[in-house]
Design a protein around this motif. Structure first.
Motif, PDB file in Angstrom:
ATOM      1  N   THR A   1       0.826  -1.211   0.000  1.00 20.44           N
ATOM      2  CA  THR A   1       0.000   0.000   0.000  1.00 20.44           C
ATOM      3  C   THR A   1       0.858   1.257   0.000  1.00 20.44           C
ATOM      4  N   MET A   2       2.122   1.123   0.389  1.00 22.05           N
ATOM      5  CA  MET A   2       3.040   2.256   0.463  1.00 22.05           C
ATOM      6  C   MET A   2       3.908   2.391  -0.791  1.00 22.05           C
ATOM      7  N   ALA A   3       3.556   1.671  -1.861  1.00 20.08           N
ATOM      8  CA  ALA A   3       4.398   1.665  -3.064  1.00 20.08           C
ATOM      9  C   ALA A   3       4.580   3.059  -3.651  1.00 20.08           C
ATOM     10  N   CYS A   4       3.532   3.888  -3.627  1.00 21.10           N
ATOM     11  CA  CYS A   4       3.666   5.243  -4.179  1.00 21.10           C
ATOM     12  C   CYS A   4       4.650   6.075  -3.369  1.00 21.10           C
ATOM     13  N   ARG A   5       4.681   5.861  -2.065  1.00 22.77           N
ATOM     14  CA  ARG A   5       5.612   6.605  -1.210  1.00 22.77           C
ATOM     15  C   ARG A   5       7.050   6.166  -1.437  1.00 22.77           C
ATOM     16  N   GLY A   6       7.225   4.937  -1.899  1.00 13.22           N
ATOM     17  CA  GLY A   6       8.571   4.416  -2.087  1.00 13.22           C
ATOM     18  C   GLY A   6       8.670   3.604  -3.357  1.00 13.22           C
ATOM     19  N   PRO A   7       8.788   4.263  -4.509  1.00 14.85           N
ATOM     20  CA  PRO A   7       8.806   3.530  -5.777  1.00 14.85           C
ATOM     21  C   PRO A   7      10.138   2.876  -6.121  1.00 14.85           C
ATOM     22  N   ASP A   8      11.196   3.148  -5.352  1.00 13.95           N
ATOM     23  CA  ASP A   8      12.533   2.719  -5.758  1.00 13.95           C
ATOM     24  C   ASP A   8      12.946   1.345  -5.228  1.00 13.95           C
ATOM     25  N   ASP A   9      12.344   0.903  -4.110  1.00  9.01           N
ATOM     26  CA  ASP A   9      12.792  -0.354  -3.515  1.00  9.01           C
ATOM     27  C   ASP A   9      11.754  -0.792  -2.479  1.00  9.01           C
ATOM     28  N   ARG A  10      11.788  -2.057  -2.130  1.00 10.61           N
ATOM     29  CA  ARG A  10      10.932  -2.581  -1.067  1.00 10.61           C
ATOM     30  C   ARG A  10      11.734  -3.558  -0.226  1.00 10.61           C
ATOM     31  N   GLY A  11      11.309  -3.724   1.032  1.00 11.67           N
ATOM     32  CA  GLY A  11      11.959  -4.685   1.893  1.00 11.67           C
ATOM     33  C   GLY A  11      11.069  -5.045   3.063  1.00 11.67           C
ATOM     34  N   THR A  12      11.202  -6.274   3.548  1.00 12.10           N
ATOM     35  CA  THR A  12      10.471  -6.690   4.747  1.00 12.10           C
ATOM     36  C   THR A  12      11.426  -7.434   5.666  1.00 12.10           C
ATOM     37  N   TRP A  13      11.052  -7.486   6.930  1.00 14.67           N
ATOM     38  CA  TRP A  13      11.861  -8.185   7.934  1.00 14.67           C
ATOM     39  C   TRP A  13      10.922  -8.733   8.994  1.00 14.67           C
ATOM     40  N   THR A  14      11.162  -9.957   9.437  1.00 14.93           N
ATOM     41  CA  THR A  14      10.389 -10.519  10.542  1.00 14.93           C
ATOM     42  C   THR A  14      11.343 -11.106  11.562  1.00 14.93           C
ATOM     43  N   GLY A  15      10.928 -11.032  12.799  1.00 19.84           N
ATOM     44  CA  GLY A  15      11.706 -11.606  13.891  1.00 19.84           C
ATOM     45  C   GLY A  15      10.796 -11.896  15.065  1.00 19.84           C
ATOM     46  N   GLY A  16      10.370 -13.148  15.199  1.00 15.34           N
ATOM     47  CA  GLY A  16       9.491 -13.521  16.307  1.00 15.34           C
ATOM     48  C   GLY A  16       8.169 -12.781  16.255  1.00 15.34           C
TER      49      GLY A  16
ATOM     50  N   LEU B   1      -2.445  21.184   6.794  1.00 12.22           N
ATOM     51  CA  LEU B   1      -1.744  21.558   5.568  1.00 12.22           C
ATOM     52  C   LEU B   1      -0.522  20.676   5.338  1.00 12.22           C
ATOM     53  N   LEU B   2       0.175  20.337   6.405  1.00  8.73           N
ATOM     54  CA  LEU B   2       1.333  19.458   6.258  1.00  8.73           C
ATOM     55  C   LEU B   2       0.908  18.064   5.798  1.00  8.73           C
ATOM     56  N   ASP B   3      -0.210  17.583   6.325  1.00  7.41           N
ATOM     57  CA  ASP B   3      -0.695  16.277   5.908  1.00  7.41           C
ATOM     58  C   ASP B   3      -1.100  16.306   4.433  1.00  7.41           C
ATOM     59  N   ARG B   4      -1.777  17.373   4.026  1.00  2.88           N
ATOM     60  CA  ARG B   4      -2.177  17.523   2.621  1.00  2.88           C
ATOM     61  C   ARG B   4      -0.949  17.534   1.716  1.00  2.88           C
ATOM     62  N   LYS B   5       0.038  18.309   2.100  1.00  2.00           N
ATOM     63  CA  LYS B   5       1.266  18.392   1.314  1.00  2.00           C
ATOM     64  C   LYS B   5       1.938  17.034   1.209  1.00  2.00           C
ATOM     65  N   ASP B   6       2.041  16.330   2.336  1.00  2.00           N
ATOM     66  CA  ASP B   6       2.700  15.038   2.340  1.00  2.00           C
ATOM     67  C   ASP B   6       1.962  14.036   1.472  1.00  2.00           C
ATOM     68  N   ARG B   7       0.634  13.952   1.615  1.00  2.66           N
ATOM     69  CA  ARG B   7      -0.114  12.926   0.886  1.00  2.66           C
ATOM     70  C   ARG B   7      -0.093  13.172  -0.615  1.00  2.66           C
ATOM     71  N   MET B   8      -0.265  14.434  -1.025  1.00  3.16           N
ATOM     72  CA  MET B   8      -0.288  14.717  -2.461  1.00  3.16           C
ATOM     73  C   MET B   8       1.085  14.497  -3.092  1.00  3.16           C
ATOM     74  N   SER B   9       2.141  14.835  -2.376  1.00  7.18           N
ATOM     75  CA  SER B   9       3.485  14.675  -2.939  1.00  7.18           C
ATOM     76  C   SER B   9       3.918  13.218  -2.944  1.00  7.18           C
ATOM     77  N   MET B  10       3.694  12.518  -1.840  1.00 10.03           N
ATOM     78  CA  MET B  10       4.145  11.142  -1.765  1.00 10.03           C
ATOM     79  C   MET B  10       3.301  10.210  -2.620  1.00 10.03           C
TER      80      MET B  10
ATOM     81  N   VAL C   1       8.748  16.475  -0.479  1.00 10.43           N
ATOM     82  CA  VAL C   1       8.644  17.921  -0.296  1.00 10.43           C
ATOM     83  C   VAL C   1       9.130  18.274   1.104  1.00 10.43           C
ATOM     84  N   ARG C   2      10.117  19.150   1.162  1.00 10.36           N
ATOM     85  CA  ARG C   2      10.695  19.585   2.425  1.00 10.36           C
ATOM     86  C   ARG C   2      10.137  20.952   2.801  1.00 10.36           C
ATOM     87  N   VAL C   3      10.064  21.217   4.087  1.00  6.87           N
ATOM     88  CA  VAL C   3       9.423  22.441   4.572  1.00  6.87           C
ATOM     89  C   VAL C   3      10.377  23.197   5.509  1.00  6.87           C
TER      90      VAL C   3
END
Length: 613
Positions: free
Chosen positions: A27-42, A472-481, A487-489
């Protein structure tokens, strides 16, 4: 920047839940289009989608560190702007680094200082650390809430994610919204910690949330505090300038193409000009981008909110700062496109009803992403320096409610006009707003000897910096990501926020105008036209074809009488707006149509269980 998610379940081994973890992570693919990774431990499982900004080959996540007592694993979203200094400190303390990323600095910082690493970070961040030495999850969010972070307690642990969609992808999370969630959705009070979705919470800004077998605990590591301001005007102006130069220099650090968002207002113009100066020292030019609407500059009609179009001022700054500039021109068809509306609702996980202002921001960011991966924004300067019109509005100053609601009602009317009257009566939104306001101002500290006016303005500033800015910060983050753009502020740097918050109002408005300190601190880099320009909000299209398109889409919705949106929206009111003989011209009427269309899409996309009783 990135998208993070995870799951802690003390009653099971999550190594067998890879399919669910993958679903949450994707579900976070748009936020991170360059790579993916998972980790599990217990009992712990972490997921990460990466947008590579610094140390492109070396910053992969989840990132782990082996210790004699167990593994410590990190998923991190954001940027730490002082990571170089922290890296030096950690190296001196004996840590050895294998990457050049700020992610490893945060991980090593946690190993050195525990959750007190939060106090040492300058940046925007949301991160989670699974500490296998103590079977403990630690979640940390930046001071101003620039990066979103949500969690959902379960009977034996917790789910978390950068956005609600990551949490909702787990079958343990119910897609339910109660009357209290609708109250939050239909007002503009931004209750800290409230996530609208029942059972879900935000990690509040400036907070550490710790989860272990004994339960969930929170620790506030930063809050906006009242302090004396001993500096005179000249010293204050010089300090603001020095802070801004340092902040912009830090926030230009990236291993990918970067740019600035330029509106032609004081905030973005000052930030762009300072960025241009910094890059010129390195032999580079800054790229700048602005949004415009087809025909708007030529056919602009002034109103109470916007006296001038943006484009002439944008071009003045681009010439003055010698930026490599591009206007992104949008037409009514693109702004009203139902597919774009659906992308916006998916990005926000909620039907916010901001209409063309959300759509244009999404389309602007999507266009910029073809050229740059990082953008600097002038967002939040109005909250920090006192730039909004309500700061100079006596009614808003004295009102026993959130000051922006006074201005909003005056210009837009009642946003809930399109809603069913029986629903709005049952929700009793005025009482909800009143309770929220009392809670919001209760903790604002007053300086000894502070005048009534100064304390009133301090409360207004506090409300904007702890409530309004977060929307406003949430709006900026969601639309950009949503398009993989970071987007840095710069104006949210906590050092600047603390300093200017405590400057008396008479200093913030010493020339009788908005944002006097910022204007004076950057006067030498601004064109005179921008220096003299009156505050103008984020632009909105004036094209009547946009309103006509909204009416057509509302008619299509009305042709589906069994749609669940009519449990919330009044059919007759929507019909009157949709079939009005002339195009809807008022902002209030337009916003009613936008709200109804957003609600309908949200119900289609998320199918929430609405519990209104």
């Amino acid at each position: 920047m990135c998208g993070i998610t995870g799951w802690v379940s003390y009653d099971r081994d999550l190594g067998t839940e890879s399919a669910t973890l993958d679903a949450m992570t994707e579900t976070m693919a748009c936020r991170g289009p360059d790579d993916r990774g998972t980790w599990t431990g217990g009992p712990a499982a972490l997921g990460h989608r990466r947008l590579a900004i610094i140390d492109l080959p070396g910053g992969r996540q989840p990132m782990t560190a082996a210790t004699p007592d167990g593994t410590v694993a990190l998923v991190y979203s954001g940027e730490t702007y002082n990571f170089t200094e922290l890296r030096r400190d950690l190296t001196a303390a004996g840590h050895r680094f294998t990457t050049d990323s700020d992610t490893e600095v945060v991980l090593r910082g946690y190993l050195q200082w525990g959750d007190s690493v939060a106090e040492r970070l300058n940046g925007m961040y949301a991160f989670a650390v699974w500490d296998g030495r103590h079977d403990r999850l630690v979640m940390v969010r930046d001071r101003m809430g620039i990066k979103p972070f949500y969690y959902y307690p379960t009977p034996d642990g917790v789910l978390f994610g950068s956005e609600p969609k990551a949490v909702l992808a787990n079958p343990l999370a119910r897609r339910r919204v109660t009357a209290d969630g609708l109250r939050e959705l239909f007002t503009f009070v931004m209750t800290p910690g409230h996530a609208v979705w029942d059972g879900m919470r935000e990690v509040e800004p400036g907070t550490v949330v710790t989860v272990d077998r004994s339960g969930i605990r929170t620790r506030v590591y930063w809050r906006l505090e009242t302090r004396p301001h001993p500096d005179d005007r000249d010293t204050t102006v010089a300090t603001v300038r020095g802070l801004l130069e340092d902040i912009v220099r830090r926030q230009l650090v990236a291993d990918v193409p970067r740019c600035t968002l330029l509106s032609g207002g004081l905030d973005s113009s000052a930030m762009t000009a300072l960025a241009a100066r910094e890059l010129a020292r390195r032999g580079e030019r800054v790229r700048s981008f602005a949004v415009d609407f087809a025909g708007q500059s030529e056919n602009f009609v002034a109103d109470e909110l916007r006296a001038t179009p943006d484009t002439p001022y944008v071009h003045d700054v681009a010439r003055s700062a010698d930026t490599e500039h591009q206007d992104i021109v949008l037409d009514a068809h693109a702004l009203a496109d139902p597919e774009i509306r659906a992308k916006v609702v998916r990005a926000r996980d909620l039907p916010m009803g901001f209409g063309d202002m959300d759509a244009s921001l999404y389309l602007l960011f999507r266009s910029i992403r073809d050229h740059s991966t990082v953008a600097l924004s002038g967002e939040s300067a109005d909250e920090v320096f006192g730039g909004y019109q309500q700061f100079f509005d006596e009614e808003a100053r004295r009102a026993d409610t959130f000051p922006w609601l006074v201005r909003h009602a005056r210009h837009f009317g009642d946003d809930t006009d399109v809603m069913r009257p029986d629903l709005t009566r049952a929700l009793n939104l005025p009482a909800y707003v009143a309770d929220a306001h009392r809670s919001a101002v209760a903790g604002v500290e007053r300086l000894e000897g502070e005048s009534d006016l100064e304390f009133r303005m301090r409360r207004m500033s506090h409300l904007h910096l702890t409530r309004f800015v977060r929307a406003l910060l949430d709006r900026k983050d969601r639309m950009s990501m949503a398009v993989g753009l970071e987007v840095r502020v710069p104006f949210c740097d906590h050092r600047l926020v603390e300093y200017v918050y405590n400057a008396p109002w008479e200093l913030k408005s010493f020339d009788g105008r908005e944002k006097s300190l910022l204007r004076e601190a950057t006067a030498d880099v601004l064109p005179r036209s921008v220096y003299d320009r009156v505050k103008s909000p984020y632009p909105s299209t004036q094209d009547p074809k946009y309103a006509l398109a909204l009416q057509d889409h509302a008619k299509e919705l009305l042709a589906r009488p069994g749609h669940p949106v009519f449990d919330l929206v009044d059919r007759e009111r929507l019909s009157r707006a949709a079939h009005h003989d002339a195009p809807v011209s008022t902002q209030a009427a337009r916003r009613g149509l936008e709200k109804a269309l957003d609600l309908a899409l949200w119900l289609d996309l998320y199918q929430p269980e609405l519990v209104l009783g």
